[in-house]
Design a protein around this motif. Structure first.
Motif, mmCIF file in Angstrom:
data_model
loop_
_atom_site.group_PDB
_atom_site.id
_atom_site.type_symbol
_atom_site.label_atom_id
_atom_site.label_comp_id
_atom_site.label_asym_id
_atom_site.label_seq_id
_atom_site.Cartn_x
_atom_site.Cartn_y
_atom_site.Cartn_z
ATOM 1 N N ASP A 173 0.809 -1.221 0.000
ATOM 2 C CA ASP A 173 0.000 0.000 0.000
ATOM 3 C C ASP A 173 0.844 1.273 0.000
ATOM 4 O O ASP A 173 0.540 2.239 -0.700
ATOM 5 C CB ASP A 173 -0.943 0.004 1.203
ATOM 6 N N THR A 174 1.917 1.277 0.797
ATOM 7 C CA THR A 174 2.723 2.493 0.945
ATOM 8 C C THR A 174 4.051 2.448 0.195
ATOM 9 O O THR A 174 4.713 3.478 0.049
ATOM 10 C CB THR A 174 3.031 2.738 2.433
ATOM 11 N N LYS A 176 6.649 1.389 1.320
ATOM 12 C CA LYS A 176 7.720 1.531 2.306
ATOM 13 C C LYS A 176 8.482 0.220 2.429
ATOM 14 O O LYS A 176 7.883 -0.848 2.495
ATOM 15 C CB LYS A 176 7.131 1.922 3.666
#
Length: 257
Positions: A173-174, A176
């Motif tokens: 989702d991110t 990261k």
């Protein structure tokens, strides 16, 4: 002759670190050793016309080679005994099968499920042994390193080819990324990836009962490169700046029984 070369001492020390990194990840059963306590001692001996060198491993100023959890040989032996007993209990639950293919699959499945059902991720980093197999199996607490080492440890005992993989995990989702560890296993003539840490998410419930749906529990179970490369980037580095180890190539498609 390496010590005679320019930067010879640096080369030897780097090789020693690389050897330890490979050894420690191939031998998770040696959980009680602290790699930081193994010192490479280089002794120079002057002779007529040249300098010779002796190299050996020592513990420096340390009392022993053990991690901080264990203060003596007796404590180490007790921990090993506890671990062996627990391991025997885990393995005894796997049903025998004359079909080698399905038997290998059953071994992988049962160990994967045991880890998820019996080990908790140490989100607060409060347990001393959360990075090794003793913390995971005997104490029930671990971080990704211990999940992956424990899975390999039990696969080794069950004679299923398995390796410890170092790299980066990427949030879908991110995007990261953070340092992460998982496993590759060999079954049916191909290598597949398994991430027992991410298949065991931290779920907060009011009654402390965790119910993990199969869509989550097996999201990273026996996956091919087509799935894993989206979230898992194998770097091959046990420590930053260390040797880059090579891993076998994953099958492109996920495993199917």
């Amino acid at each position: 002759n390496i010590m005679q070369q320019e930067n010879g001492e640096k080369i030897v020390k780097r090789a020693f670190q690389d050897a330890w990194d490979a050894f420690s990840k191939d031998k998770p059963e040696l959980f009680y050793f602290d790699g930081n306590k193994f010192c490479l001692v280089i002794k120079s001996i002057q002779t007529i016309g040249k300098t010779e060198y002796e190299l050996y491993i020592g513990k420096g100023q340390n009392e022993n080679y053990f991690i901080s959890s264990f203060k003596s040989q007796q404590e180490v032996e007790q921990a090993i005994s506890d671990l062996e007993n627990k391991k025997s209990q885990i393995i005894s639950t796997i049903k025998k099968d004359d079909n080698e293919y399905t038997y290998s699959y059953e071994k992988i499945l049962q160990i994967h499920d045991w880890l998820i059902e019996n080990v908790s991720y140490d989100t607060e980093m409060q347990y001393t042994n959360n990075t090794n197999i003793y913390g995971a199996i005997s104490e029930g607490n671990a971080i990704c390193e211990a999940y992956a080492e424990t899975f390999k440890y039990l696969m080794d005992e069950l004679e299923v080819p398995c390796i410890f993989v170092c790299g980066e995990g990427k949030d879908e989702d991110t995007n990261k990324q953070e340092k992460h560890a998982w496993n590759y296993v060999y079954i049916g003539g191909n290598w597949y990836a398994i991430d027992t840490t991410w298949d065991d998410p931290v779920i907060n419930t009011s009654n402390n009962i965790q119910i993990i749906p199969n869509s989550v529990k097996y999201k990273y179970f026996l996956k091919g490169s087509g799935r894993m490369q989206k979230t898992h980037i194998p770097t091959g580095e046990v420590i930053e700046g260390g040797k880059v180890f090579e891993y076998p190539e994953l099958n492109e498609k996920d495993f199917e029984i």
